[in-house]
Design a protein around this motif. Structure first.
Motif, PDB file in Angstrom:
ATOM      1  N   LYS A  89      74.761  45.091  -8.958  1.00  0.00           N
ATOM      2  CA  LYS A  89      73.831  46.197  -9.557  1.00  0.00           C
ATOM      3  C   LYS A  89      72.823  45.471 -10.561  1.00  0.00           C
ATOM      4  CE  LYS A  89      78.069  49.172  -9.876  1.00  0.00           C
ATOM      5  NZ  LYS A  89      79.150  50.025 -10.733  1.00  0.00           N
ATOM      6  N   THR A  90      71.996  46.428 -10.840  1.00  0.00           N
ATOM      7  CA  THR A  90      70.916  45.884 -12.000  1.00  0.00           C
ATOM      8  C   THR A  90      71.081  47.105 -13.062  1.00  0.00           C
ATOM      9  OG1 THR A  90      69.201  47.248 -11.037  1.00  0.00           O
ATOM     10  CG2 THR A  90      69.524  44.763 -10.367  1.00  0.00           C
ATOM     11  N   ARG A  91      70.572  46.582 -14.447  1.00  0.00           N
ATOM     12  CA  ARG A  91      70.497  47.207 -15.576  1.00  0.00           C
ATOM     13  C   ARG A  91      69.403  46.898 -16.581  1.00  0.00           C
ATOM     14  NH1 ARG A  91      73.342  49.881 -12.922  1.00  0.00           N
ATOM     15  NH2 ARG A  91      75.255  51.042 -13.395  1.00  0.00           N
ATOM     16  N   GLY A  92      68.767  47.918 -16.988  1.00  0.00           N
ATOM     17  CA  GLY A  92      67.405  47.701 -17.772  1.00  0.00           C
ATOM     18  C   GLY A  92      66.268  48.402 -17.588  1.00  0.00           C
ATOM     19  N   ASP A  93      65.282  47.851 -18.114  1.00  0.00           N
ATOM     20  CA  ASP A  93      63.730  48.583 -18.006  1.00  0.00           C
ATOM     21  C   ASP A  93      63.289  47.956 -16.766  1.00  0.00           C
ATOM     22  OD1 ASP A  93      61.415  49.679 -18.287  1.00  0.00           O
ATOM     23  OD2 ASP A  93      61.241  49.650 -20.305  1.00  0.00           O
ATOM     24  N   ALA A  94      62.884  48.914 -15.766  1.00  0.00           N
ATOM     25  CA  ALA A  94      62.352  48.300 -14.763  1.00  0.00           C
ATOM     26  C   ALA A  94      60.683  47.870 -14.973  1.00  0.00           C
ATOM     27  CB  ALA A  94      62.124  49.440 -13.429  1.00  0.00           C
ATOM     28  N   ASN A  95      60.213  48.468 -15.950  1.00  0.00           N
ATOM     29  CA  ASN A  95      59.098  48.080 -16.295  1.00  0.00           C
ATOM     30  C   ASN A  95      58.894  46.494 -17.029  1.00  0.00           C
ATOM     31  OD1 ASN A  95      57.589  50.381 -15.760  1.00  0.00           O
ATOM     32  ND2 ASN A  95      58.359  51.415 -17.843  1.00  0.00           N
ATOM     33  N   LEU A  96      60.042  46.206 -17.509  1.00  0.00           N
ATOM     34  CA  LEU A  96      60.002  44.717 -18.255  1.00  0.00           C
ATOM     35  C   LEU A  96      60.296  43.806 -16.887  1.00  0.00           C
ATOM     36  CD1 LEU A  96      62.088  45.476 -21.322  1.00  0.00           C
ATOM     37  CD2 LEU A  96      59.681  44.924 -21.061  1.00  0.00           C
ATOM     38  N   VAL A  97      60.876  44.180 -15.729  1.00  0.00           N
ATOM     39  CA  VAL A  97      61.073  43.464 -14.578  1.00  0.00           C
ATOM     40  C   VAL A  97      59.432  43.230 -14.210  1.00  0.00           C
ATOM     41  CG1 VAL A  97      62.233  43.149 -12.394  1.00  0.00           C
ATOM     42  CG2 VAL A  97      63.487  44.147 -14.405  1.00  0.00           C
ATOM     43  N   MET A  98      58.881  44.154 -13.966  1.00  0.00           N
ATOM     44  CA  MET A  98      57.696  44.107 -13.347  1.00  0.00           C
ATOM     45  C   MET A  98      56.788  43.160 -14.162  1.00  0.00           C
ATOM     46  SD  MET A  98      57.651  46.022 -10.630  1.00  0.00           S
ATOM     47  CE  MET A  98      56.160  46.849 -10.124  1.00  0.00           C
ATOM     48  N   PHE A 144      66.153  48.031  -9.829  1.00  0.00           N
ATOM     49  CA  PHE A 144      65.916  47.384  -8.810  1.00  0.00           C
ATOM     50  C   PHE A 144      64.181  47.364  -8.311  1.00  0.00           C
ATOM     51  CE2 PHE A 144      70.257  47.832  -7.850  1.00  0.00           C
ATOM     52  CZ  PHE A 144      70.404  46.580  -7.204  1.00  0.00           C
ATOM     53  N   ALA A 145      63.529  46.600  -9.098  1.00  0.00           N
ATOM     54  CA  ALA A 145      61.937  46.434  -9.264  1.00  0.00           C
ATOM     55  C   ALA A 145      61.695  44.957  -8.786  1.00  0.00           C
ATOM     56  CB  ALA A 145      61.260  46.913 -10.351  1.00  0.00           C
ATOM     57  N   GLY A 146      60.476  44.632  -8.091  1.00  0.00           N
ATOM     58  CA  GLY A 146      60.117  43.370  -7.863  1.00  0.00           C
ATOM     59  C   GLY A 146      60.980  42.362  -7.550  1.00  0.00           C
ATOM     60  N   THR A 147      61.094  41.420  -8.171  1.00  0.00           N
ATOM     61  CA  THR A 147      62.224  40.319  -7.749  1.00  0.00           C
ATOM     62  C   THR A 147      63.522  40.860  -7.643  1.00  0.00           C
ATOM     63  OG1 THR A 147      60.848  38.427  -8.791  1.00  0.00           O
ATOM     64  CG2 THR A 147      63.279  38.226  -8.875  1.00  0.00           C
ATOM     65  N   PHE A 148      64.031  41.935  -8.519  1.00  0.00           N
ATOM     66  CA  PHE A 148      65.207  42.336  -8.600  1.00  0.00           C
ATOM     67  C   PHE A 148      65.569  43.302  -7.280  1.00  0.00           C
ATOM     68  CE2 PHE A 148      67.004  42.996 -13.040  1.00  0.00           C
ATOM     69  CZ  PHE A 148      66.957  41.439 -13.439  1.00  0.00           C
ATOM     70  N   TYR A 149      64.564  43.675  -6.579  1.00  0.00           N
ATOM     71  CA  TYR A 149      64.695  44.361  -5.232  1.00  0.00           C
ATOM     72  C   TYR A 149      65.110  43.627  -4.217  1.00  0.00           C
ATOM     73  CZ  TYR A 149      63.925  46.902  -0.746  1.00  0.00           C
ATOM     74  OH  TYR A 149      64.257  47.415   0.383  1.00  0.00           O
ATOM     75  N   GLU A 150      64.588  42.117  -4.234  1.00  0.00           N
ATOM     76  CA  GLU A 150      64.893  40.932  -3.328  1.00  0.00           C
ATOM     77  C   GLU A 150      66.385  41.116  -3.308  1.00  0.00           C
ATOM     78  OE1 GLU A 150      62.619  38.919  -1.652  1.00  0.00           O
ATOM     79  OE2 GLU A 150      61.717  40.751  -1.759  1.00  0.00           O
ATOM     80  N   LEU A 173      62.877  52.662  -6.964  1.00  0.00           N
ATOM     81  CA  LEU A 173      62.810  51.364  -6.375  1.00  0.00           C
ATOM     82  C   LEU A 173      61.219  51.251  -6.839  1.00  0.00           C
ATOM     83  CD1 LEU A 173      64.552  51.178  -3.039  1.00  0.00           C
ATOM     84  CD2 LEU A 173      65.425  50.467  -5.169  1.00  0.00           C
ATOM     85  N   GLN A 174      61.031  49.860  -7.053  1.00  0.00           N
ATOM     86  CA  GLN A 174      59.559  49.755  -7.334  1.00  0.00           C
ATOM     87  C   GLN A 174      59.045  48.410  -6.510  1.00  0.00           C
ATOM     88  OE1 GLN A 174      57.356  50.229 -11.162  1.00  0.00           O
ATOM     89  NE2 GLN A 174      59.271  50.825 -11.999  1.00  0.00           N
ATOM     90  N   LEU A 175      58.094  48.328  -5.491  1.00  0.00           N
ATOM     91  CA  LEU A 175      57.635  47.044  -4.930  1.00  0.00           C
ATOM     92  C   LEU A 175      56.636  46.401  -5.848  1.00  0.00           C
ATOM     93  CD1 LEU A 175      57.698  48.302  -1.304  1.00  0.00           C
ATOM     94  CD2 LEU A 175      59.600  47.128  -2.424  1.00  0.00           C
ATOM     95  N   HIS A 176      56.704  45.091  -5.826  1.00  0.00           N
ATOM     96  CA  HIS A 176      55.619  44.157  -6.438  1.00  0.00           C
ATOM     97  C   HIS A 176      55.088  43.171  -5.448  1.00  0.00           C
ATOM     98  CE1 HIS A 176      54.272  40.785  -9.234  1.00  0.00           C
ATOM     99  NE2 HIS A 176      54.084  42.191 -10.072  1.00  0.00           N
ATOM    100  N   LEU A 206      53.686  49.704   2.997  1.00  0.00           N
ATOM    101  CA  LEU A 206      54.582  49.241   1.802  1.00  0.00           C
ATOM    102  C   LEU A 206      53.863  48.512   0.657  1.00  0.00           C
ATOM    103  CD1 LEU A 206      57.882  48.051   3.383  1.00  0.00           C
ATOM    104  CD2 LEU A 206      57.509  50.317   2.358  1.00  0.00           C
ATOM    105  N   GLN A 207      52.910  47.843   1.125  1.00  0.00           N
ATOM    106  CA  GLN A 207      51.825  47.037   0.212  1.00  0.00           C
ATOM    107  C   GLN A 207      51.131  48.096  -0.516  1.00  0.00           C
ATOM    108  OE1 GLN A 207      50.158  44.235   2.850  1.00  0.00           O
ATOM    109  NE2 GLN A 207      50.909  42.704   1.669  1.00  0.00           N
ATOM    110  N   GLY A 208      50.731  49.247  -0.079  1.00  0.00           N
ATOM    111  CA  GLY A 208      49.927  50.063  -0.729  1.00  0.00           C
ATOM    112  C   GLY A 208      50.954  51.038  -1.728  1.00  0.00           C
ATOM    113  N   LEU A 209      52.041  50.786  -1.795  1.00  0.00           N
ATOM    114  CA  LEU A 209      52.997  51.361  -2.555  1.00  0.00           C
ATOM    115  C   LEU A 209      53.439  50.709  -3.890  1.00  0.00           C
ATOM    116  CD1 LEU A 209      55.263  53.123   0.034  1.00  0.00           C
ATOM    117  CD2 LEU A 209      53.427  54.393  -1.438  1.00  0.00           C
ATOM    118  N   GLN A 210      52.804  49.383  -3.833  1.00  0.00           N
ATOM    119  CA  GLN A 210      53.403  48.500  -5.101  1.00  0.00           C
ATOM    120  C   GLN A 210      53.171  49.210  -6.301  1.00  0.00           C
ATOM    121  OE1 GLN A 210      51.971  44.442  -4.925  1.00  0.00           O
ATOM    122  NE2 GLN A 210      51.286  44.800  -2.835  1.00  0.00           N
TER     123      GLN A 210
END
Length: 251
Positions: A89-98, A144-150, A173-176, A206-210
């Motif tokens: 599981k993940t918790r927190g602000d996805a913007n800060l992960v990005m 689950f954004a960027g590294t957390f999506y890994e 979800l957010q890709l990076h 998917l790259q276009g949806l970063q």
């Protein structure tokens, strides 16, 4: 001159409930044979200049996160042999992960950032080759954004909560760029390339949806998750799935 920083020994709080760090919390239900690994986003924007990163040292969030996650994985592998299901599981602000991922990208030539990225790659690879049932739960409060999506992409199944009647409260979800080459698996491919059998058209899409916040219906349509129960079915779906996995041999 050779560069380096001091890495103090990790001292997690260990009790009957599991292993507790600053960025990672592991709850172990030995009766059900389930470990729930919750990783936390940074509490604030991380240091972003080479001087500030070096000054932060072992307390710099990406390095601290990597060390604590690695230690948690090794503790589970060594001390919890009967715990056959790991839930991420993940918790927190996805913007800060990005933001953290953007700092890693912008400073990738710096020695400490380069070493941290390499350590993260190896830690994620540990998950890839862990012989356990690995489940990611994208529920309310997830990031689950960027590294957390890994982390999710390394799992066998990804369940994402769908809230069609409350879209503002629904997880996303957010890709990076981090998902497209920063952390190759031991097979030399990214986790997305592996997931989609190296389908170049899908990866390009998917790259276009970063950076886009992808809700459950979008993530399912794109193949980024396994199943998207709504809030009515969520608890029962997850309970039945975990009971099914726990019935299998832990190895």
């Amino acid at each position: 001159a050779q560069k380096g920083i001091e890495l103090p020994a990790l001292e997690p709080r260990i009790d009957d409930a599991g292993y507790h760090y600053g960025t990672v919390d592991v709850q172990v239900d030995r009766k059900a044979r389930i470990a729930t690994i919750t990783v936390h986003a940074p509490a604030a924007a991380i240091e972003s200049t080479p001087a500030a990163i070096e000054a932060a040292g072992a307390g710099w969030w990406p390095l601290k996160f990597q060390r604590e996650l690695d230690d948690a994985i090794l503790n589970l592998r060594t001390n919890e042999l009967e715990t056959g299901t790991w839930v991420f599981k993940t918790r927190g602000d996805a913007n800060l992960v990005m933001q953290a991922d953007a700092v890693l990208e912008a400073n990738k030539s710096h020695w400490l950032v380069r070493e941290t990225v390499g350590a993260l790659r190896r830690t994620l690879a540990r998950i890839d080759v862990t012989s356990r049932s690995l489940i990611a739960l994208v529920d309310s409060g997830s990031c689950f954004a960027g590294t957390f999506y890994e982390l999710a992409a390394a799992c066998d199944r990804i369940y994402m909560l769908d809230l069609p009647d409350s879209p503002d409260a629904a997880p996303a979800l957010q890709l990076h760029a981090a998902n497209f080459g920063r952390y190759p698996m031991v097979n030399g491919l990214t986790r997305l390339q592996t997931r989609f059998n190296e389908d170049a058209d899908t990866i390009t899409q998917l790259q276009g949806l970063q950076g886009s916040a992808l809700r459950a219906d979008q993530a399912l349509a794109l193949g980024l998750v396994t199943l998207t129960p709504d809030d009515i079915d969520w608890d029962d779906e997850i309970r039945l799935m975990l009971e099914e996995r726990a019935s299998l041999s832990p190895d």
